[in-house]
Motif scaffolding. Structure first.
Motif, PDB file in Angstrom:
ATOM      1  N   PHE A  32       0.836  -1.193   0.000  1.00  0.00           N
ATOM      2  CA  PHE A  32       0.000   0.000   0.000  1.00  0.00           C
ATOM      3  C   PHE A  32       0.875   1.250   0.000  1.00  0.00           C
ATOM      4  CE2 PHE A  32       0.400  -2.006   4.124  1.00  0.00           C
ATOM      5  CZ  PHE A  32       0.971  -1.019   4.896  1.00  0.00           C
ATOM      6  N   GLY A  33       0.293   2.349  -0.476  1.00  0.00           N
ATOM      7  CA  GLY A  33       1.075   3.586  -0.622  1.00  0.00           C
ATOM      8  C   GLY A  33       1.757   3.608  -1.975  1.00  0.00           C
ATOM      9  N   ALA A  34       2.196   4.783  -2.412  1.00  0.00           N
ATOM     10  CA  ALA A  34       2.820   4.919  -3.733  1.00  0.00           C
ATOM     11  C   ALA A  34       4.086   4.082  -3.848  1.00  0.00           C
ATOM     12  CB  ALA A  34       3.131   6.393  -3.998  1.00  0.00           C
ATOM     13  N   ASN A  35       4.909   4.097  -2.806  1.00  0.00           N
ATOM     14  CA  ASN A  35       6.171   3.353  -2.828  1.00  0.00           C
ATOM     15  C   ASN A  35       6.177   2.175  -1.872  1.00  0.00           C
ATOM     16  OD1 ASN A  35       6.890   5.360  -4.521  1.00  0.00           O
ATOM     17  ND2 ASN A  35       8.613   6.119  -3.363  1.00  0.00           N
ATOM     18  N   GLY A  36       5.034   1.878  -1.281  1.00  0.00           N
ATOM     19  CA  GLY A  36       4.971   0.786  -0.318  1.00  0.00           C
ATOM     20  C   GLY A  36       4.788   1.304   1.086  1.00  0.00           C
ATOM     21  N   GLY A  37       4.619   0.381   2.009  1.00  0.00           N
ATOM     22  CA  GLY A  37       4.409   0.780   3.393  1.00  0.00           C
ATOM     23  C   GLY A  37       4.575  -0.390   4.333  1.00  0.00           C
ATOM     24  N   ALA A  38       4.153  -0.196   5.562  1.00  0.00           N
ATOM     25  CA  ALA A  38       4.314  -1.233   6.575  1.00  0.00           C
ATOM     26  C   ALA A  38       3.320  -1.002   7.698  1.00  0.00           C
ATOM     27  CB  ALA A  38       5.740  -1.226   7.126  1.00  0.00           C
ATOM     28  N   THR A  39       3.041  -2.067   8.436  1.00  0.00           N
ATOM     29  CA  THR A  39       2.251  -1.968   9.655  1.00  0.00           C
ATOM     30  C   THR A  39       3.081  -2.516  10.807  1.00  0.00           C
ATOM     31  OG1 THR A  39       1.215  -4.134   9.243  1.00  0.00           O
ATOM     32  CG2 THR A  39       0.036  -2.176   8.493  1.00  0.00           C
ATOM     33  N   TYR A  40       2.926  -1.894  11.953  1.00  0.00           N
ATOM     34  CA  TYR A  40       3.630  -2.327  13.157  1.00  0.00           C
ATOM     35  C   TYR A  40       2.631  -2.371  14.296  1.00  0.00           C
ATOM     36  CZ  TYR A  40       6.966  -2.479  17.013  1.00  0.00           C
ATOM     37  OH  TYR A  40       7.663  -2.838  18.138  1.00  0.00           O
ATOM     38  N   GLN A  41       2.591  -3.506  14.977  1.00  0.00           N
ATOM     39  CA  GLN A  41       1.648  -3.689  16.069  1.00  0.00           C
ATOM     40  C   GLN A  41       2.372  -4.184  17.309  1.00  0.00           C
ATOM     41  OE1 GLN A  41      -1.685  -6.211  15.158  1.00  0.00           O
ATOM     42  NE2 GLN A  41      -2.659  -5.911  17.143  1.00  0.00           N
ATOM     43  N   CYS A  42       2.070  -3.564  18.430  1.00  0.00           N
ATOM     44  CA  CYS A  42       2.650  -3.933  19.728  1.00  0.00           C
ATOM     45  C   CYS A  42       1.503  -4.037  20.711  1.00  0.00           C
ATOM     46  CB  CYS A  42       3.688  -2.910  20.156  1.00  0.00           C
ATOM     47  SG  CYS A  42       4.331  -3.176  21.806  1.00  0.00           S
ATOM     48  N   GLY A  43       1.095  -5.267  21.053  1.00  0.00           N
ATOM     49  CA  GLY A  43      -0.113  -5.412  21.839  1.00  0.00           C
ATOM     50  C   GLY A  43      -1.287  -4.884  21.044  1.00  0.00           C
ATOM     51  N   LYS A  44      -2.048  -3.970  21.619  1.00  0.00           N
ATOM     52  CA  LYS A  44      -3.163  -3.360  20.896  1.00  0.00           C
ATOM     53  C   LYS A  44      -2.724  -2.150  20.076  1.00  0.00           C
ATOM     54  CE  LYS A  44      -6.689  -4.716  24.290  1.00  0.00           C
ATOM     55  NZ  LYS A  44      -7.710  -4.214  25.247  1.00  0.00           N
ATOM     56  N   THR A  45      -1.598  -1.558  20.432  1.00  0.00           N
ATOM     57  CA  THR A  45      -1.107  -0.388  19.704  1.00  0.00           C
ATOM     58  C   THR A  45      -0.748  -0.781  18.269  1.00  0.00           C
ATOM     59  OG1 THR A  45      -0.258   0.645  21.705  1.00  0.00           O
ATOM     60  CG2 THR A  45       0.690   1.377  19.626  1.00  0.00           C
ATOM     61  N   MET A  46      -1.249  -0.029  17.309  1.00  0.00           N
ATOM     62  CA  MET A  46      -1.018  -0.376  15.904  1.00  0.00           C
ATOM     63  C   MET A  46      -0.858   0.892  15.073  1.00  0.00           C
ATOM     64  SD  MET A  46      -3.304  -2.876  13.476  1.00  0.00           S
ATOM     65  CE  MET A  46      -2.690  -3.444  11.889  1.00  0.00           C
ATOM     66  N   LEU A 119      -3.778   3.573  14.334  1.00  0.00           N
ATOM     67  CA  LEU A 119      -5.064   2.864  14.359  1.00  0.00           C
ATOM     68  C   LEU A 119      -5.511   2.575  15.783  1.00  0.00           C
ATOM     69  CD1 LEU A 119      -4.387   0.381  11.411  1.00  0.00           C
ATOM     70  CD2 LEU A 119      -5.596   2.566  11.347  1.00  0.00           C
ATOM     71  N   CYS A 120      -4.543   2.379  16.671  1.00  0.00           N
ATOM     72  CA  CYS A 120      -4.864   2.169  18.079  1.00  0.00           C
ATOM     73  C   CYS A 120      -3.691   2.656  18.920  1.00  0.00           C
ATOM     74  CB  CYS A 120      -5.147   0.696  18.370  1.00  0.00           C
ATOM     75  SG  CYS A 120      -5.667   0.369  20.072  1.00  0.00           S
ATOM     76  N   ALA A 121      -3.988   3.455  19.939  1.00  0.00           N
ATOM     77  CA  ALA A 121      -2.938   4.017  20.794  1.00  0.00           C
ATOM     78  C   ALA A 121      -3.115   3.490  22.212  1.00  0.00           C
ATOM     79  CB  ALA A 121      -2.999   5.541  20.782  1.00  0.00           C
ATOM     80  N   ASP A 122      -2.535   2.344  22.486  1.00  0.00           N
ATOM     81  CA  ASP A 122      -2.629   1.739  23.810  1.00  0.00           C
ATOM     82  C   ASP A 122      -1.252   1.690  24.472  1.00  0.00           C
ATOM     83  OD1 ASP A 122      -3.859   0.484  26.007  1.00  0.00           O
ATOM     84  OD2 ASP A 122      -3.265  -1.494  25.276  1.00  0.00           O
ATOM     85  N   GLY A 123      -0.532   2.813  24.420  1.00  0.00           N
ATOM     86  CA  GLY A 123       0.795   2.892  25.021  1.00  0.00           C
ATOM     87  C   GLY A 123       1.892   2.606  24.020  1.00  0.00           C
ATOM     88  N   GLY A 124       3.015   3.325  24.148  1.00  0.00           N
ATOM     89  CA  GLY A 124       4.157   3.123  23.251  1.00  0.00           C
ATOM     90  C   GLY A 124       3.899   3.573  21.835  1.00  0.00           C
ATOM     91  N   THR A 125       3.067   4.596  21.663  1.00  0.00           N
ATOM     92  CA  THR A 125       2.681   5.012  20.309  1.00  0.00           C
ATOM     93  C   THR A 125       3.846   5.618  19.541  1.00  0.00           C
ATOM     94  OG1 THR A 125       0.436   5.435  21.120  1.00  0.00           O
ATOM     95  CG2 THR A 125       1.012   6.344  18.977  1.00  0.00           C
ATOM     96  N   LEU A 126       4.616   6.488  20.174  1.00  0.00           N
ATOM     97  CA  LEU A 126       5.760   7.094  19.483  1.00  0.00           C
ATOM     98  C   LEU A 126       6.765   6.019  19.070  1.00  0.00           C
ATOM     99  CD1 LEU A 126       7.418   9.437  18.435  1.00  0.00           C
ATOM    100  CD2 LEU A 126       8.248   9.845  20.766  1.00  0.00           C
ATOM    101  N   ALA A 127       7.039   5.071  19.937  1.00  0.00           N
ATOM    102  CA  ALA A 127       7.951   3.973  19.598  1.00  0.00           C
ATOM    103  C   ALA A 127       7.416   3.179  18.415  1.00  0.00           C
ATOM    104  CB  ALA A 127       8.157   3.061  20.802  1.00  0.00           C
TER     105      ALA A 127
END
Length: 246
Positions: A32-46, A119-127
């Motif tokens: 997804f995205g013009a050049n690609g992208g990624a998803t990162y999930q840590c617990g509920k934070t995504m 998509l979800c901010a359940d702690g550690g969002t900046l990380a």
């Protein structure tokens, strides 16, 4: 004492983790995205990151433009003013973190636009934003001097919580997000909204760095390897079909 609300009588956190235990991490590179992208999930934070290349903004050196938005359901409670303030803070932090390590060799005359959606901010969002940006940039073919990885820790009373949840952050005395370079462990980012003793800060810095290397880096590397393997398989299939059609 805040820690009484965060720990069971046996010393476990409310979600069953030990104090030094990171939540489960998932990472995936996508198309997804013009050049690609990624998803990162840590617990509920995504967090989802997409990379665009803006050829209308010429620049002499790699220029990074970061924009961050929040899904309406990202926070347990919706506070637009807080979201706007965090967006500005995170965007500047990410730009300052990645520009020094970014190598824009594919098109040095263009700015690189990273679009992040929490998509979800359940702690550690900046990380999570840091780790998603690292994955998205490498997925899009932009070389980095080193992988940038991040983790968050929180201090409540005398207890240090690795990768705190949103609830734990509400109860904390101080929190610290640290981004470091994977090979040298050099600190690329330190972010905190509170004051603490120097001894506490040193311990939090060391713990967050160790957590980044131990808990986050293997997942980021595995996602890169999985993507490289998929690309290799697709290239092989295309080559075989081309040969067969001759």
């Amino acid at each position: 004492m805040a820690s009484l609300d965060l720990l069971t009588a046996a010393g476990f956190r409310k979600d069953g983790r030990m104090l030094d235990q990171h939540r489960r991490v998932k990472a995936e590179m996508g198309s997804f995205g013009a050049n690609g992208g990624a998803t990162y999930q840590c617990g509920k934070t995504m967090v989802m990151a997409q990379v665009m290349e803006d050829e209308q903004v010429p620049c002499a050196s790699p220029q990074l433009v970061v924009s961050l938005s929040w899904a309406p359901f990202a926070f347990p409670e919706r506070r637009l003013q807080r979201q706007n303030r965090l967006s500005s803070t995170y965007e500047k932090a990410l730009k300052d973190t990645f520009e020094p390590v970014l190598q824009n060799k594919t098109n040095p005359a263009a700015a690189i636009n990273v679009q992040l959606t929490v998509l979800c901010a359940d702690g550690g969002t900046l990380a999570a934003c840091v780790n998603a940006t690292t994955l998205a940039l490498t997925r899009s073919g932009y070389a980095l001097d080193d992988l940038v990885i991040a983790s968050t820790v929180a201090l409540a009373d005398e207890y240090l919580f690795v990768d705190p949840t949103h609830y734990e952050l509400i109860k904390k005395d101080c929190d610290l997000t640290v981004a470091c370079l994977s090979r040298t462990k050099e600190v690329a980012l330190m972010s905190s909204e509170c004051k603490t003793k120097v001894d506490n800060l040193a311990l939090m810095l060391e713990t967050a760095t160790e957590s980044s290397i131990r808990d986050v880096l293997p997942v980021v590397v595995a996602a890169q390897e999985a993507h490289a393997q998929r690309v290799s398989i697709l290239r092989t299939l295309v080559s075989e079909r081309l040969i067969a059609s001759v």
